[in-house]
Write a protein that holds these residues in place. Structure first.
Motif, PDB file in Angstrom:
ATOM      1  N   UNK A 161       0.852  -1.196   0.000  1.00 46.80           N
ATOM      2  CA  UNK A 161       0.000   0.000   0.000  1.00 46.80           C
ATOM      3  C   UNK A 161       0.886   1.244   0.000  1.00 46.80           C
ATOM      4  N   UNK A 162       0.450   2.259  -0.718  1.00 42.02           N
ATOM      5  CA  UNK A 162       1.211   3.503  -0.771  1.00 42.02           C
ATOM      6  C   UNK A 162       0.942   4.355   0.462  1.00 42.02           C
ATOM      7  N   UNK A 163       2.004   4.888   1.011  1.00 40.43           N
ATOM      8  CA  UNK A 163       1.926   5.849   2.106  1.00 40.43           C
ATOM      9  C   UNK A 163       2.372   7.192   1.551  1.00 40.43           C
ATOM     10  N   UNK A 202       5.571   9.821  -1.899  1.00 33.97           N
ATOM     11  CA  UNK A 202       4.929   8.533  -1.670  1.00 33.97           C
ATOM     12  C   UNK A 202       5.938   7.399  -1.744  1.00 33.97           C
ATOM     13  N   UNK A 203       5.639   6.339  -0.981  1.00 34.40           N
ATOM     14  CA  UNK A 203       6.443   5.122  -0.970  1.00 34.40           C
ATOM     15  C   UNK A 203       5.567   4.013  -0.405  1.00 34.40           C
ATOM     16  N   UNK A 204       5.927   2.773  -0.692  1.00 33.06           N
ATOM     17  CA  UNK A 204       5.139   1.660  -0.160  1.00 33.06           C
ATOM     18  C   UNK A 204       5.547   1.389   1.285  1.00 33.06           C
ATOM     19  N   UNK A 263      16.368   6.280   3.729  1.00 37.84           N
ATOM     20  CA  UNK A 263      16.868   6.663   2.407  1.00 37.84           C
ATOM     21  C   UNK A 263      15.725   6.735   1.393  1.00 37.84           C
ATOM     22  N   UNK A 264      14.824   5.768   1.436  1.00 35.07           N
ATOM     23  CA  UNK A 264      13.656   5.765   0.549  1.00 35.07           C
ATOM     24  C   UNK A 264      12.818   7.022   0.794  1.00 35.07           C
ATOM     25  N   UNK A 265      12.579   7.350   2.058  1.00 29.07           N
ATOM     26  CA  UNK A 265      11.791   8.534   2.404  1.00 29.07           C
ATOM     27  C   UNK A 265      12.487   9.803   1.921  1.00 29.07           C
ATOM     28  N   UNK A 266      13.789   9.893   2.156  1.00 34.68           N
ATOM     29  CA  UNK A 266      14.542  11.083   1.739  1.00 34.68           C
ATOM     30  C   UNK A 266      14.490  11.259   0.225  1.00 34.68           C
ATOM     31  N   UNK A 299      -7.377   5.425   0.880  1.00 31.62           N
ATOM     32  CA  UNK A 299      -6.786   4.889   2.106  1.00 31.62           C
ATOM     33  C   UNK A 299      -5.277   4.965   2.044  1.00 31.62           C
ATOM     34  N   UNK A 300      -4.765   5.987   1.377  1.00 31.66           N
ATOM     35  CA  UNK A 300      -3.331   6.125   1.134  1.00 31.66           C
ATOM     36  C   UNK A 300      -2.506   6.505   2.344  1.00 31.66           C
ATOM     37  N   UNK A 301      -3.056   6.398   3.541  1.00 36.44           N
ATOM     38  CA  UNK A 301      -2.317   6.652   4.786  1.00 36.44           C
ATOM     39  C   UNK A 301      -1.514   7.949   4.726  1.00 36.44           C
ATOM     40  N   UNK A 302      -2.179   9.074   4.512  1.00 43.27           N
ATOM     41  CA  UNK A 302      -1.421  10.321   4.422  1.00 43.27           C
ATOM     42  C   UNK A 302      -0.948  10.814   5.782  1.00 43.27           C
ATOM     43  N   UNK A 303       0.249  11.355   5.786  1.00 45.68           N
ATOM     44  CA  UNK A 303       0.762  12.090   6.934  1.00 45.68           C
ATOM     45  C   UNK A 303       0.951  13.514   6.428  1.00 45.68           C
ATOM     46  N   UNK A 304       0.294  14.443   7.062  1.00 47.89           N
ATOM     47  CA  UNK A 304       0.366  15.842   6.661  1.00 47.89           C
ATOM     48  C   UNK A 304       1.401  16.553   7.524  1.00 47.89           C
ATOM     49  N   UNK A 305       2.179  17.411   6.919  1.00 48.13           N
ATOM     50  CA  UNK A 305       3.158  18.209   7.651  1.00 48.13           C
ATOM     51  C   UNK A 305       2.586  19.610   7.807  1.00 48.13           C
TER      52      UNK A 305
END
Length: 176
Positions: free
Chosen positions: A21-23, A52-54, A65-68, A100-106
């Protein structure tokens, strides 16, 4: 912070089959310096970005590293022209939330300098973003101390906070 939040939810990821699932990490980029605005311009010009990343990528060994890289890709997109695709921003938000992309808002930015604000009562000792829990956001601001740095704000239940703290502290130790 994004990786630690996802890792702290790892049990949920494994239980619901959401490993692929994508986050999403949604943040706003300040575009004022990239536009030819008059010197007297007073206001903001913000562009939403959607990293976005899984789940597998984020909870894996190279999650940070993936997040960065995902965040870096979104920032580098600004070089292709700000406000590009603005007509699709709202539909992109809706798509992420509905899928349902599990967003985190900054929320916030260290550049806002909230601790330097004085409305006549003196500078604040602490600033908070009030809507964190209801929106699923995390806040970021400059550190109120003299040494620089940033502050992050999260609204978690006691259990979520304990899991997050263990993961954050372990990640910090791994970086040393």
């Amino acid at each position: 912070m994004w990786v630690c939040l996802i890792r702290s939810r790892e049990r949920e990821i494994g239980n619901d089959g959401g490993a692929d699932k994508l986050y999403h990490l949604n943040f706003l980029a300040d575009c004022r310096d990239r536009l030819n605005l008059p010197a007297a311009y007073f206001g903001n010009c913000l562009e939403p970005r959607f990293a976005e990343a899984t789940a597998n990528e984020l909870v894996g060994e190279n999650g940070v590293l993936v997040a960065a890289k995902a965040i870096g890709r979104e920032v580098s997109e600004l070089d292709k022209g700000v406000l590009r695709g603005a007509e699709q921003w709202l539909s992109r938000f809706e798509e992420i939330f509905q899928s349902g992309g599990h967003p985190v808002l900054v929320a916030g930015s260290p550049k806002f300098r909230g601790y330097e604000t004085d409305f006549g009562w003196g500078r604040p000792r602490k600033t908070e973003v009030a809507h964190l829990r209801s929106s699923g956001a995390m806040s970021i601001s400059e550190n109120r101390g003299e040494g620089g740095g940033v502050e992050f704000g999260l609204a978690l239940t006691q259990d979520e906070l304990e899991r997050f703290n263990v993961i954050f502290e372990q990640g910090w130790l791994d970086l040393r």
